[in-house]
Structure formats: structure tokens, C-alpha cells
Design an enzyme around this catalytic site. Structure first.
Site, PDB file in Angstrom:
ATOM      1  N   LYS A 142       1.317  -1.090   0.026  1.00  0.00           N
ATOM      2  CA  LYS A 142      -0.387  -0.210   0.015  1.00  0.00           C
ATOM      3  C   LYS A 142       1.254   1.651   0.247  1.00  0.00           C
ATOM      4  O   LYS A 142       1.776   0.763   0.461  1.00  0.00           O
ATOM      5  CB  LYS A 142      -0.958  -0.226   0.897  1.00  0.00           C
ATOM      6  CG  LYS A 142      -0.637  -0.110   3.129  1.00  0.00           C
ATOM      7  CD  LYS A 142      -0.017   1.587   3.253  1.00  0.00           C
ATOM      8  CE  LYS A 142       0.610   1.590   4.490  1.00  0.00           C
ATOM      9  NZ  LYS A 142       2.192   2.574   4.391  1.00  0.00           N
ATOM     10  N   PRO A 167       9.515  -3.499  -0.514  1.00  0.00           N
ATOM     11  CA  PRO A 167      11.383  -3.188   0.251  1.00  0.00           C
ATOM     12  C   PRO A 167      10.958  -3.730   1.746  1.00  0.00           C
ATOM     13  O   PRO A 167       9.407  -3.360   2.378  1.00  0.00           O
ATOM     14  CB  PRO A 167      11.092  -1.989  -0.845  1.00  0.00           C
ATOM     15  CG  PRO A 167      10.435  -1.371  -1.791  1.00  0.00           C
ATOM     16  CD  PRO A 167       9.312  -2.566  -1.494  1.00  0.00           C
ATOM     17  N   GLY A 205      11.474  -1.846   5.410  1.00  0.00           N
ATOM     18  CA  GLY A 205      11.565  -0.688   5.555  1.00  0.00           C
ATOM     19  C   GLY A 205      11.286   0.590   5.009  1.00  0.00           C
ATOM     20  O   GLY A 205      11.452   1.451   4.694  1.00  0.00           O
ATOM     21  N   GLY A 261       8.020   2.004   4.438  1.00  0.00           N
ATOM     22  CA  GLY A 261       6.771   2.148   4.154  1.00  0.00           C
ATOM     23  C   GLY A 261       5.400   1.660   3.070  1.00  0.00           C
ATOM     24  O   GLY A 261       4.315   2.525   3.300  1.00  0.00           O
ATOM     25  N   GLY A 293       5.585  -6.608   5.565  1.00  0.00           N
ATOM     26  CA  GLY A 293       4.702  -7.456   6.614  1.00  0.00           C
ATOM     27  C   GLY A 293       3.737  -7.718   7.265  1.00  0.00           C
ATOM     28  O   GLY A 293       3.159  -8.595   7.166  1.00  0.00           O
ATOM     29  N   SER A 294       2.939  -6.891   7.037  1.00  0.00           N
ATOM     30  CA  SER A 294       1.340  -6.171   7.086  1.00  0.00           C
ATOM     31  C   SER A 294       1.282  -6.922   6.457  1.00  0.00           C
ATOM     32  O   SER A 294      -0.121  -8.273   6.730  1.00  0.00           O
ATOM     33  CB  SER A 294       1.583  -5.074   7.776  1.00  0.00           C
ATOM     34  OG  SER A 294       1.686  -4.394   9.098  1.00  0.00           O
ATOM     35  N   ASP A 335      -1.323  -1.448  10.508  1.00  0.00           N
ATOM     36  CA  ASP A 335      -1.459  -1.896   8.991  1.00  0.00           C
ATOM     37  C   ASP A 335      -2.346  -3.353   8.654  1.00  0.00           C
ATOM     38  O   ASP A 335      -3.218  -3.175   7.354  1.00  0.00           O
ATOM     39  CB  ASP A 335      -0.587  -1.391   8.297  1.00  0.00           C
ATOM     40  CG  ASP A 335      -0.010  -0.053   8.228  1.00  0.00           C
ATOM     41  OD1 ASP A 335      -0.455   0.756   8.702  1.00  0.00           O
ATOM     42  OD2 ASP A 335       1.374  -0.225   8.085  1.00  0.00           O
TER      43      ASP A 335
HETATM   44  O1  C5P Z   1       2.086  -1.495  14.718  1.00  0.00           O
HETATM   45  P1  C5P Z   1       3.238  -1.543  13.981  1.00  0.00           P
HETATM   46  O2  C5P Z   1       4.006  -2.671  14.168  1.00  0.00           O
HETATM   47  O3  C5P Z   1       3.189  -1.614  12.516  1.00  0.00           O
HETATM   48  O4  C5P Z   1       3.952  -0.440  14.651  1.00  0.00           O
HETATM   49  C1  C5P Z   1       4.693  -0.508  14.448  1.00  0.00           C
HETATM   50  C2  C5P Z   1       5.446   1.059  15.890  1.00  0.00           C
HETATM   51  O5  C5P Z   1       4.739   2.312  15.188  1.00  0.00           O
HETATM   52  C3  C5P Z   1       4.665   1.115  16.561  1.00  0.00           C
HETATM   53  O6  C5P Z   1       5.697   0.077  17.911  1.00  0.00           O
HETATM   54  C4  C5P Z   1       4.698   2.193  17.101  1.00  0.00           C
HETATM   55  O7  C5P Z   1       5.455   3.229  17.600  1.00  0.00           O
HETATM   56  C5  C5P Z   1       5.106   3.300  15.902  1.00  0.00           C
HETATM   57  N1  C5P Z   1       2.848   3.529  15.370  1.00  0.00           N
HETATM   58  C6  C5P Z   1       2.011   4.126  16.383  1.00  0.00           C
HETATM   59  N2  C5P Z   1       1.354   4.375  15.705  1.00  0.00           N
HETATM   60  C7  C5P Z   1       0.411   3.537  14.620  1.00  0.00           C
HETATM   61  C8  C5P Z   1       1.014   3.184  14.231  1.00  0.00           C
HETATM   62  C9  C5P Z   1       2.215   2.585  14.804  1.00  0.00           C
HETATM   63  O8  C5P Z   1       2.238   4.819  17.169  1.00  0.00           O
HETATM   64  N3  C5P Z   1      -1.167   4.147  14.338  1.00  0.00           N
END
Ligand code: C5P
Length: 325
Positions: free
Chosen positions: A22, A110, A112, A114, A118-119, A152
Site C-alpha cells: 500500500k 522493500p 522498511g 513504508g 510485513g503487515s 496496518d
Molecule cells: O503496529 P506496527 O508494528 O506496524 O507499528 C510499529 C510501531 O510504529 C509501533 O510500535 C508504534 O511505535 C508506531 N506506531 C504508532 N501509531 C500507529 C502505528 C504505528 O505509534 N498508528
């Protein structure tokens, strides 16, 4: 997609499916929750760029396994595919007694970058695991599992071409498919951005005075009324400054601002940040226009372009058309 075993063929069926990437179009940070997560307003657009995940069911009681190719840096240990299956087993009453699953993952998204690689793998793993076990999960229980895996993941479980996403990622308000494909040019630097570090840097900076939430919601309104790819490309200028994480990214990694400046001058159009980076995005009226633009980026031409990966793709809506190579 399924490669079933033929009649009389004793080999187990292989199930496989794509795990699409995405990009974020607008990303407003609207608050912080007590657990440190941030509430957002963002449009997620699903792309044709995708990983591929396959699974074969083995015998009950064995360990779930994962093999990865396509990116030597993508770790097996702690991978969201295995964590997704573990969480699903816990959520299903008889999860522990269901057959072991052997996954194969071909990475194209890729790390890291964005683009939630992984999600999306985790969401596809949930779907494939249920398919391999011949199970359905109750939607509420599946969304709980998805949210527990990452902010995500619910978007990919919901499987919409695009959505206005709110909360920390659990609020999914579907948006219709674009009437024609938009061209998406992705430029991913050799360095990734660590999402937690970007959010921490965001918290240290003064709150943004941006109108990112309004810009994102107003685009969602127009999207609901019907948008073509070319209409979305016109929004690039408004979207450029509608990602509240940009300042944090630029502070942590000054190379990002230099790369964006070089790309904007080379491409002659606004360049957006997706998520917490590191991928930079330019939107075009068609996939062909994005592919043509990709040729204008010559890595040797500027030191800021060293090590970048350039991908021309599009939104993943029109399944009847051939996906771009
Ligand atoms: O949920 P995910 O593992 O993708 O998020 C990675 C990190 O990004 C979280 O540990 C948090 O520090 C930050 N994050 C956040 N608010 C979000 C999504 C991610 O603070 N809505």
C-alpha cells in the site's frame, strides 16, 4: 490462486495468494493513545506491487515453517507470517491440534519502505491458514487477531482497493476502486526508516500546524464521488505536504530531504512520502506515464540517487487488465 493436487496425486494441495503493498495518500497524526500508539487519518491505496505467499499443510503437531526468497535481508525469525499463524491458532479453540503449515514467501516489497510489506504478508497468511485448515473465522475474532499483529494489518484483511483509515489503523472506511488506474512511481532508498523511531521523533517535535487531516478527509469525499487515476495524480501537490511524519523523517535522516529535492527536479512533479518512509512516491495519470518517468531517473546522475530502487506500479483494481511487468 490454488495449485490443487491432480486426481490420484498424493501430494498435498498448495495454496498461494498475493500480498499487495500500500501507499499512504495523506497521513495526519491526530493524537496519542496511553499505550504510545498514535491515532491517524490516512488514505491507504492498495498497489499491484505484491509479495507472493504459498502454504502446504502437513501433519498436526508439527512446527509451522517459513522459507523466504527474493530478499536476503528479510528475517524468518519473528516474521509476521509465523506470528500471524501463532495468533490464529490461539484464537481458534482447537488451533493447537490443526496441521502444521509450511509457508514459502517471495518478497518483492522493500523492507522498511513504508509500504507495509510485513503487515500484508501477515494478512495473507491468516487467509491462507484458514483456507489450508478449511476453517472460517468469526469476523470480530479475525479483526482482533489482525489488530494485535500490527496497525496496518486490518486494512489488508479487509481487502479493499482503498480505504480512509482512522484510529491506529482499525477504522476502515472503504473507498471505491479508481475508475482508471493511477500510475505510481516508487523510489526506495537503500536505507529503510524504522517506524517506532519516526513516531518517537514526531513526539519530540512541536505538533504540526498542517491541515493534513482536512486534506485527507476532503480527498476521501471526492474519491467517494468517483475519481479516475488522472484526477488522483492532480492531487499530488495537495498531498505532498499532507504527511505529518515528513518532518520527523527529515530530521532523523537528512538524506531524505535531499533525495526528494533531486527527484522533484528530475521528475518535475511533487513527490510524496508514504507512511513513515523511506519510499518516496510520485503519482501519474496512467501506469504507462509512471513507467516512462522511471526511465528519467538515472542512478549514476546524482550522488543522492545511489542505491535507490525504482518501481513503476499502479493501483491494484482492474483485475481484468494485465498487471505491469
Ligand atoms: O503496529 P506496527 O508494528 O506496524 O507499528 C510499529 C510501531 O510504529 C509501533 O510500535 C508504534 O511505535 C508506531 N506506531 C504508532 N501509531 C500507529 C502505528 C504505528 O505509534 N498508528
Amino acid at each position: 490462486m490454488t495449485d490443487g493436487a491432480g486426481a490420484g496425486d498424493p501430494s498435498p494441495a498448495i495454496l498461494s495468494d498475493v500480498a499487495p503493498a500500500k501507499v499512504n495518500l495523506g497521513l495526519a497524526v491526530t493524537g496519542t493513545r496511553p499505550d504510545g500508539y498514535h491515532t491517524l487519518v490516512s488514505i491507504f491505496l492498495r498497489l499491484d506491487l505484491a509479495d507472493t505467499l504459498s502454504v502446504v499443510a502437513g501433519v498436526p503437531g508439527g512446527a509451522d515453517t517459513l522459507r523466504i526468497d527474493g530478499d536476503p535481508d528479510c528475517p524468518v525469525e519473528g516474521n509476521l507470517v509465523l506470528r500471524a499463524v501463532e495468533a490464529l491458532r490461539t484464537a481458534l479453540l482447537d488451533g493447537a491440534s490443526l496441521p502444521a503449515l509450511a509457508f514459502s514467501l517471495h518478497k518483492r516489497i522493500p523492507l522498511g519502505g513504508g509500504m507495509a510489506g510485513g503487515s500484508t504478508d501477515a494478512a495473507t497468511a491468516l487467509r491462507l491458514a484458514l483456507g489450508a485448515w478449511g476453517r472460517d473465522a468469526e469476523p470480530r475474532s479475525l479483526s482482533r487477531v489482525a489488530s494485535g499483529l500490527g496497525a496496518d494489518v486490518p486494512f489488508f484483511v479487509a481487502s479493499h482497493p482503498a480505504a480512509l483509515v482512522t484510529g491506529v489503523g482499525e477504522g476502515i472506511d472503504p473507498l471505491p476502486a479508481l475508475r482508471t488506474r493511477v500510475g505510481v512511481l516508487l523510489v526506495t532508498p537503500s536505507h529503510g526508516m524504522a517506524t517506532p523511531a519516526v513516531f518517537r521523533a514526531f513526539d519530540r517535535l512541536l505538533p504540526p500546524a498542517s491541515g493534513a487531516a482536512e486534506a485527507t478527509r476532503s480527498l476521501a469525499e471526492r474519491w467517494r464521488a468517483g475519481l479516475a487515476g488522472a484526477d488522483l495524480a492532480v492531487e499530488s501537490a495537495a498531498l505532498r505536504d499532507a504527511n505529518d511524519l515528513w518532518r520527523a523523517v527529515a530530521v532523523l535522516e537528512p538524506r531524505m530531504a535531499r533525495l526528494r529535492a533531486v527527484l522533484e527536479s528530475t521528475l518535475g512533479r511533487p513527490v510524496l512520502l508514504t507512511g513513515s518512509g523511506s519510499t518516496l512516491v510520485a503519482l501519474y495519470p496512467s501506469p504507462d506515464a509512471a513507467r516512462a518517468a522511471a526511465h528519467r531517473i538515472v542512478p549514476g546522475e546524482d550522488p543522492e540517487l545511489a542505491g535507490i530502487r525504482v518501481t513503476a506500479t499502479s493501483d491494484g483494481h482492474h483485475q481484468d487488465e494485465e498487471p505491469p511487468p
